[in-house]
Enzyme design. Structure first.
Site, PDB file in Angstrom:
ATOM      1  N   ARG A 123      14.640  37.508  -4.162  1.00 50.07           N
ATOM      2  CA  ARG A 123      14.284  37.327  -2.751  1.00 50.07           C
ATOM      3  C   ARG A 123      12.767  37.463  -2.524  1.00 50.07           C
ATOM      4  O   ARG A 123      12.208  36.888  -1.599  1.00 50.07           O
ATOM      5  CB  ARG A 123      15.032  38.327  -1.867  1.00 50.07           C
ATOM      6  CG  ARG A 123      14.933  37.976  -0.389  1.00 50.07           C
ATOM      7  CD  ARG A 123      15.227  39.149   0.530  1.00 50.07           C
ATOM      8  NE  ARG A 123      16.550  39.677   0.361  1.00 50.07           N
ATOM      9  CZ  ARG A 123      16.819  40.926  -0.019  1.00 50.07           C
ATOM     10  NH1 ARG A 123      15.844  41.776  -0.262  1.00 50.07           N
ATOM     11  NH2 ARG A 123      18.051  41.316  -0.151  1.00 50.07           N
ATOM     12  N   TYR A 166       9.790  17.952  16.331  1.00 50.40           N
ATOM     13  CA  TYR A 166      11.112  17.833  15.716  1.00 50.40           C
ATOM     14  C   TYR A 166      12.126  18.587  16.576  1.00 50.40           C
ATOM     15  O   TYR A 166      11.896  19.736  16.957  1.00 50.40           O
ATOM     16  CB  TYR A 166      11.017  18.414  14.315  1.00 50.40           C
ATOM     17  CG  TYR A 166      12.285  18.421  13.521  1.00 50.40           C
ATOM     18  CD1 TYR A 166      12.956  17.246  13.227  1.00 50.40           C
ATOM     19  CD2 TYR A 166      12.799  19.618  13.032  1.00 50.40           C
ATOM     20  CE1 TYR A 166      14.116  17.268  12.473  1.00 50.40           C
ATOM     21  CE2 TYR A 166      13.955  19.639  12.274  1.00 50.40           C
ATOM     22  CZ  TYR A 166      14.615  18.465  12.006  1.00 50.40           C
ATOM     23  OH  TYR A 166      15.761  18.475  11.259  1.00 50.40           O
ATOM     24  N   LYS A 225      11.052  16.581   2.620  1.00 52.46           N
ATOM     25  CA  LYS A 225      10.684  15.202   2.932  1.00 52.46           C
ATOM     26  C   LYS A 225       9.688  14.672   1.894  1.00 52.46           C
ATOM     27  O   LYS A 225      10.072  14.475   0.756  1.00 52.46           O
ATOM     28  CB  LYS A 225      10.136  15.141   4.356  1.00 52.46           C
ATOM     29  CG  LYS A 225      10.957  15.959   5.396  1.00 52.46           C
ATOM     30  CD  LYS A 225      12.300  15.351   5.702  1.00 52.46           C
ATOM     31  CE  LYS A 225      13.197  16.221   6.591  1.00 52.46           C
ATOM     32  NZ  LYS A 225      12.611  16.740   7.810  1.00 52.46           N
TER      33      LYS A 225
HETATM   34  C1  LIG Z   1      12.894  17.743   8.781  1.00 50.96           C
HETATM   35  C2  LIG Z   1      11.785  18.368   9.543  1.00 50.96           C
HETATM   36  C3  LIG Z   1      11.734  19.759   9.757  1.00 50.96           C
HETATM   37  C4  LIG Z   1      12.853  20.694   9.293  1.00 50.96           C
HETATM   38  O1  LIG Z   1      12.889  20.821   7.908  1.00 50.96           O
HETATM   39  P1  LIG Z   1      14.229  21.123   7.061  1.00 50.96           P
HETATM   40  O2  LIG Z   1      13.720  21.142   5.664  1.00 50.96           O
HETATM   41  O3  LIG Z   1      15.180  20.005   7.346  1.00 50.96           O
HETATM   42  O4  LIG Z   1      14.737  22.435   7.538  1.00 50.96           O
HETATM   43  C5  LIG Z   1      10.651  20.268  10.430  1.00 50.96           C
HETATM   44  N1  LIG Z   1       9.670  19.475  10.900  1.00 50.96           N
HETATM   45  C6  LIG Z   1       9.690  18.137  10.732  1.00 50.96           C
HETATM   46  C7  LIG Z   1       8.564  17.319  11.264  1.00 50.96           C
HETATM   47  C8  LIG Z   1      10.747  17.538  10.052  1.00 50.96           C
HETATM   48  O5  LIG Z   1      10.766  16.207   9.902  1.00 50.96           O
END
Ligand SMILES: *Cc1c(COP(=O)(O)O)cnc(C)c1O
Length: 388
Positions: free
Chosen positions: A58, A111, A208
């Site tokens: 952790r 988001y 992403k």
């Molecule tokens: C997808 C996304 C998030 C959240 O991220 P996760 O990895 O899905 O928890 C936050 N900000 C933006 C701009 C995103 O596209």
């Protein structure tokens, strides 16, 4: 790593070294939860701040640490902490920075899950929230009160692509002595390093572009050592540690980040240019288009590379949207973004009583397929609309 290497070199090498015990080239997955001390004396020395040592998963892991060092280097930050998802890191960052009774001034264009977290969890904890237009710095300045504890924005917003005036926000934050938190998911450090513009903490959904391959969830926060240590502590309390396998997967993704981003940018500009003059298209949001309201601000921030995300609406409303989306073959109808394959997702406007439903906003995450193929795909799908 020598100082002064270029971004591509650092994407490959930063945070990586031959494995100290085996010489393995490429960071191994340390898939274990606990770390042994060779003697009581070594344990005491570690507790008293002597030689660093891992203890429990952790609180850190060698694979995850490599990723944190690499991403801190790429964002130009002193330190970074990785977490189980973008939301794990964003929630830990805001819970640390905005205590009960404090106020967060946040961009209205963010988001949706981040907005829900702020409006539900942060508010339930007794913080107040003010949503503002971060393209309008005077509006942001006017929202700041003595209770304000932090500013929060995306740069090219998800999914509207509205451009925040980051340089002006950075100057405002500095002048007011407030931390500025920037979600850099859409651009990635290959295109923009918000710390250079006055950001205090940079957060990412590493799920992403940093991953680039759509196979794991991960997040990271980058900033000065002190604030990152505090965010890491909150993240630990929330149970948001990243799995070593996910860290290892992101380490691989980041090596090709600059190559992928160059391709995403070039193809997205081509598609936006095609869409904006197409008779079936009502509007296109892409900061790289000269007619986009954020074009000048975006150009000052990112030069000629505007990222791989765009959104648009079709003239024919719901019916045209159905025809066009059903005709797409290379673009997958799916949420998420930043992958090798193109993804498209409709955002429906809630209909108001008595008015026709607004056409869905189509968010396109442009992949790294050949631009000629993607262009042909949209010409064909939108051609069905022009004809009907
Ligand atoms: C997808 C996304 C998030 C959240 O991220 P996760 O990895 O899905 O928890 C936050 N900000 C933006 C701009 C995103 O596209």
């Amino acid at each position: 790593m020598r100082q002064g290497h270029g971004f591509g070199t650092r994407s490959v090498h930063a945070g990586e070294a031959l494995d100290p015990t085996t010489g393995a080239f490429g960071v191994p997955i340390y898939q274990n939860t606990t770390y042994g001390f060779r003697s009581y004396d070594q344990l005491v020395d570690w507790r008293e701040g002597g030689v660093p040592h891992f203890s429990y998963l952790r609180d850190g892991n060698p694979t995850t640490r490599s990723l944190e060092v690499k991403l801190a280097d790429l964002e130009g930050a002193e330190a970074a902490v990785a977490g189980a998802s973008g939301m794990a890191v964003i929630s830990a960052t805001l819970l640390h920075l905005v205590p009960a009774g404090g106020e967060l001034v946040a961009s209205a264009d963010i988001y949706s899950v981040t907005r829900d977290f702020i409006g539900e969890e942060l508010a339930a904890r007794g913080a107040t929230v003010c949503f503002v237009d971060c393209a309008d710095v005077a509006a942001v300045a006017a929202a700041i009160t003595p209770q304000t504890r932090a500013l929060y924005t995306e740069v090219f917003a998800n999914p509207t692509l509205r451009v925040a005036d980051l340089a002006a926000l950075g100057a405002l934050a500095r002048e007011q002595g407030l931390p500025l938190v920037v979600d850099n998911t859409f651009l990635s450090p290959a295109l923009l390093r918000p710390i250079e513009h006055g950001a205090t903490v940079v957060v990412h959904s590493a799920t992403k572009y940093l991953s680039g391959h759509g196979n794991v969830l991960a997040g990271v926060a980058c900033g000065a050592r002190g604030v990152i240590a505090k965010i890491a502590r909150t993240l630990g309390h929330l149970g948001g540690a990243l799995s070593p396998f996910a860290a290892w997967t992101i380490l691989h993704g980041v090596k090709t980040l600059p190559l992928r981003m160059a391709q995403h940018c070039a193809t997205a500009l081509r598609l936006a240019t095609l869409l904006v003059v197409h008779p079936a298209v009502a509007a296109v949001n892409y900061p790289g288009l000269p007619g986009d309201p954020g074009h000048a601000t975006a150009t000052a921030l990112v030069g000629g590379r505007y990222g791989g995300m765009l959104s648009f609406t079709l003239r024919g409303g719901q019916e045209a949207t159905r025809t066009a989306l059903n005709a797409l073959e290379l673009c997958t109808l799916a949420v998420s973004l930043g992958e090798c394959g193109s993804l498209i997702w409709p955002f429906e406007e809630p209909a108001c009583a008595g008015t026709p439903a607004a056409p869905p906003l189509l968010r396109l995450s442009v992949g790294i397929e050949d631009a000629d193929d993607l262009e042909a795909e949209f010409v064909r799908a939108l051609g069905l609309l022009a004809a009907s």
